[in-house]
Scaffold this motif. Structure first.
Motif, mmCIF file in Angstrom:
data_model
loop_
_atom_site.group_PDB
_atom_site.id
_atom_site.type_symbol
_atom_site.label_atom_id
_atom_site.label_comp_id
_atom_site.label_asym_id
_atom_site.label_seq_id
_atom_site.Cartn_x
_atom_site.Cartn_y
_atom_site.Cartn_z
ATOM 1 N N LEU A 1 0.833 -1.202 0.000
ATOM 2 C CA LEU A 1 0.000 0.000 0.000
ATOM 3 C C LEU A 1 0.869 1.255 0.000
ATOM 4 O O LEU A 1 1.975 1.269 0.523
ATOM 5 C CB LEU A 1 -0.916 0.022 1.221
ATOM 6 N N SER A 2 0.325 2.307 -0.535
ATOM 7 C CA SER A 2 1.013 3.598 -0.580
ATOM 8 C C SER A 2 1.027 4.245 0.796
ATOM 9 O O SER A 2 0.288 3.840 1.700
ATOM 10 C CB SER A 2 0.289 4.526 -1.568
ATOM 11 N N GLU A 3 1.866 5.278 0.934
ATOM 12 C CA GLU A 3 1.905 6.044 2.180
ATOM 13 C C GLU A 3 0.529 6.629 2.489
ATOM 14 O O GLU A 3 0.099 6.646 3.635
ATOM 15 C CB GLU A 3 2.936 7.167 2.096
ATOM 16 N N TYR A 4 -0.138 7.089 1.465
ATOM 17 C CA TYR A 4 -1.485 7.644 1.665
ATOM 18 C C TYR A 4 -2.436 6.574 2.193
ATOM 19 O O TYR A 4 -3.140 6.787 3.182
ATOM 20 C CB TYR A 4 -2.013 8.237 0.361
ATOM 21 N N ASP A 5 -2.456 5.423 1.536
ATOM 22 C CA ASP A 5 -3.419 4.389 1.915
ATOM 23 C C ASP A 5 -3.205 3.844 3.320
ATOM 24 O O ASP A 5 -4.172 3.519 4.011
ATOM 25 C CB ASP A 5 -3.409 3.238 0.907
ATOM 26 N N SER B 1 7.475 8.273 9.554
ATOM 27 C CA SER B 1 7.486 7.402 8.386
ATOM 28 C C SER B 1 6.968 6.001 8.717
ATOM 29 O O SER B 1 6.985 5.578 9.877
ATOM 30 C CB SER B 1 8.901 7.293 7.818
ATOM 31 N N ARG B 2 6.552 5.320 7.693
ATOM 32 C CA ARG B 2 6.154 3.911 7.832
ATOM 33 C C ARG B 2 7.309 3.132 8.454
ATOM 34 O O ARG B 2 7.113 2.352 9.380
ATOM 35 C CB ARG B 2 5.808 3.338 6.458
ATOM 36 N N ASP C 1 -8.748 -2.833 -1.025
ATOM 37 C CA ASP C 1 -8.373 -3.579 -2.235
ATOM 38 C C ASP C 1 -8.803 -5.043 -2.223
ATOM 39 O O ASP C 1 -8.404 -5.810 -3.083
ATOM 40 C CB ASP C 1 -6.872 -3.474 -2.481
#
Length: 197
Positions: free
Chosen positions: A28-32, A91-92, A159
């Protein structure tokens, strides 16, 4: 499943929940991983941040084993609910590494102490703050599994990915058409029951 002892059993269930929760971030993206998907703002990375603090508290501080990890979202005067979401500056990688360090610290506590060891939960009321390590581990397992369930629903809404991990979804067999039909049948049953109420 053969038991290799109570600690091993507890650890296996705790690690399974940890792994499931982190798997929900994969691909998944940073946004998601940050976006709020419920009216109360529940999001995937925030769940991971929260459980990292839970492990460090219940399986560290409670037994006089502070980790030394700075958790500014839990300090006096911190914004309410700050442990349930990640700022753009967090950050993630930072949150995931913090969680993995929390695992290591919690696992060291579990390994070092007997399950009947008494601890005191610093944020519980005095006089009602005593717990055994066994109780604390069960509490952390329950909390982590609960949040892994939240993450499972959030990821499915994004998703369609479901289950404990990529290779073990624990779902009934069925293709997209089967699931659409199944969901339609449930919707019809709900509407019918609603009319009869």
């Amino acid at each position: 499943m053969t038991s290799s002892g109570p600690k091993a059993d507890l650890h296996a269930y705790l690690q399974s929940a940890r792994d499931a929760l982190l798997w929900k971030l994969e691909g998944l993206s940073e946004y998601d991983i940050r976006r709020p998907l419920t009216p109360t703002g529940t999001n995937l990375l925030g769940l991971v941040k929260h459980v990292a603090g839970v492990e460090l508290g219940y399986l560290g501080d409670t037994f006089g084993r502070p980790s030394g990890e700075p958790l500014p979202w839990l300090e006096d005067g911190a914004e309410s609910n700050a442990d349930m979401w990640a700022t753009a500056a967090e950050s993630r990688r930072h949150i995931v590494e913090l969680y993995r360090r929390a695992w290591a610290h919690a696992d060291a506590t579990i390994d070092a102490l007997p399950l009947d060891t008494l601890g005191r939960v610093p944020w519980w009321p005095s006089g009602r703050d005593e717990v055994t390590l066994h109780h604390a581990v069960v509490r952390v397992i329950a909390d982590t599994q609960r949040h892994a369930g939240h993450a499972d629903i959030l990821r499915e809404l994004m998703d369609g990915a479901v289950g404990m991990n990529k290779g073990k979804d624990s779902m009934a067999p069925g293709d997209t058409a089967w699931w659409e039909n199944h969901r339609g049948r449930l919707e019809r049953a709900a509407r019918e029951a609603g009319r009869d109420a």
